[in-house]
Scaffold this active site. Structure first.
Site, short mmCIF file in Angstrom:
data_model
loop_
_atom_site.label_atom_id
_atom_site.label_comp_id
_atom_site.label_asym_id
_atom_site.label_seq_id
_atom_site.Cartn_x
_atom_site.Cartn_y
_atom_site.Cartn_z
N LYS A 223 -7.61 -5.01 15.70
CA LYS A 223 -7.48 -3.61 16.13
C LYS A 223 -7.57 -2.68 14.92
O LYS A 223 -7.59 -3.14 13.78
CB LYS A 223 -6.15 -3.42 16.85
N TYR B 74 -3.64 18.26 -11.30
CA TYR B 74 -2.97 19.34 -10.59
C TYR B 74 -1.46 19.33 -10.83
O TYR B 74 -0.83 18.27 -10.87
CB TYR B 74 -3.22 19.22 -9.09
#
Length: 364
Positions: A34, A259
């Site tokens: 899955k 950042y």
């Protein structure tokens, strides 16, 4: 050169299934593919695992995709069906269904099917997610037995909530409940997931449901060491996520990187910019110090993960060059370690690889 690459070793995938079968020779393998084969590629994984006795998928769309590419093996949809149109497709495409709620039983009773359906009755022994309670299950089982829409015998299953915990109390209670409630029911049984496969040999019944271990990843993460040696010895990682160095910079002491200026160079030092970021599925919350593998040696991540890039400390690899491959996880660097650093689980990292990443199959 600037695309990250997920290399899928289909030989390792086949090897892992063979190991599972060897460790549980009396059980059939209902393998979980899955969520796009745990991020490895639904169709790719299904084709590689042709020796599986059945495939487990989450929804009908995944099952139909497999049928459309010619997969003829039994496919069992873990969430079952939710309307008459879906139920008719189950019959038309010979899909098995997990029955976990009364609405599904009602649909079976009122829908005229072109052929009978293979079903598994899900018994909730403590997961408290899907399934009929221990008290409800005998009546539902007897109701399903009378349905002409259902193939006999009916499969009987449960799902373990805590099998990866070293404290076995709750899982042993679940197993005891399942054996007790199914004692007088006739049908193949299935209990264990990947963690249960290793930790509860008494629950290796007719069918086993291996998931994450198929992909060479421990269901226990890095904290539960009872099976660490066995897993490392017998199973191989299937996915290796890598990206290339696209720039090398010499930074001065106290220069910040990335950042937010969250990391500063402790001394004059070289750094590398690597072409992968959270836009590719690398975890944004991976902290400075998270390891990557460069030319066989560990280098630490520095600064924040950007959308398209990360920075790494090159002090241990001063001879690195633009174009060198950096392994983010896989062969030589278990994804479980990266997951632990990022405060998540390996399953999530695998499933979050984005379409921007190039997938390559190898046989090695």
């Amino acid at each position: 050169m600037n695309r990250a690459t997920a290399t899928i070793n289909v030989t390792a995938l086949k090897h892992n299934l063979s190991q599972i079968k060897a460790l549980a020779p009396k059980s059939l393998a209902w393998v979980m593919i899955k969520s796009n084969g745990y991020g490895h590629g639904l169709v790719r994984v299904a084709k590689a695992l042709s020796d599986a006795n059945a495939f487990g998928v989450a929804c009908i769309d995944e099952a139909l995709t497999l049928r459309e590419v010619g997969i003829k093996s039994p496919i069992i949809v873990m969430k079952g069906f939710y309307n008459e149109a879906e139920l008719s497709q189950f019959a038309r495409h010979r899909l098995g269904a997990v029955i976990h709620c009364s609405d599904q039983v009602s649909l079976l009773e009122k829908t005229n099917l072109t052929s009978s359906l293979s079903v598994w009755l899900k018994i909730d022994t403590g997961m408290n997610r899907l399934g009929f309670s221990v008290e409800q299950s005998p009546a539902v089982y007897n109701q399903l037995k009378t349905s002409s829409s259902i193939q006999k015998p009916i499969g009987l299953m449960t799902h373990l909530a805590d099998a990866d915990n070293e404290n076995k109390t709750f899982t042993e209670l679940q197993i005891k409940r399942f054996f007790s409630v199914t004692e007088k029911m006739i049908g193949p049984k299935s209990i264990v997931n990947s963690a249960g496969f290793f930790a509860y040999p008494n629950a290796l019944v007719d069918w086993i449901r291996p998931g994450i271990i198929l992909y060479g990843i421990s269901p226990f993460g890095i904290n539960y060491n009872s099976f660490k040696e066995k897993i490392e010895k017998k199973f191989r990682p299937v996915m290796t996520l890598s990206a290339k160095i696209i720039a090398i910079k010499n930074r001065r002491q106290n220069d910040s990187v990335g950042y937010g200026c969250t990391w500063s160079c402790p001394e004059d030092m070289p750094i590398a910019i690597v072409s992968i970021g959270y836009g590719d599925g690398y975890p944004r919350h991976a902290p400075s110090g998270t390891p990557v593998l460069l030319n066989g040696k560990i280098c630490p991540l520095i600064g924040r993960v950007s959308m398209d890039m990360i920075a790494i400390d090159l002090r241990s690899q001063p001879n690195a060059q633009v174009g060198d491959d950096v392994i983010l996880w896989g062969e030589g660097l278990p994804v479980e370690i990266i997951a632990e650093k990022a405060g998540t689980i390996a399953y999530e990292l695998l499933c979050k690889i984005t379409q921007r990443v190039q997938f390559i199959e190898i046989e090695k």
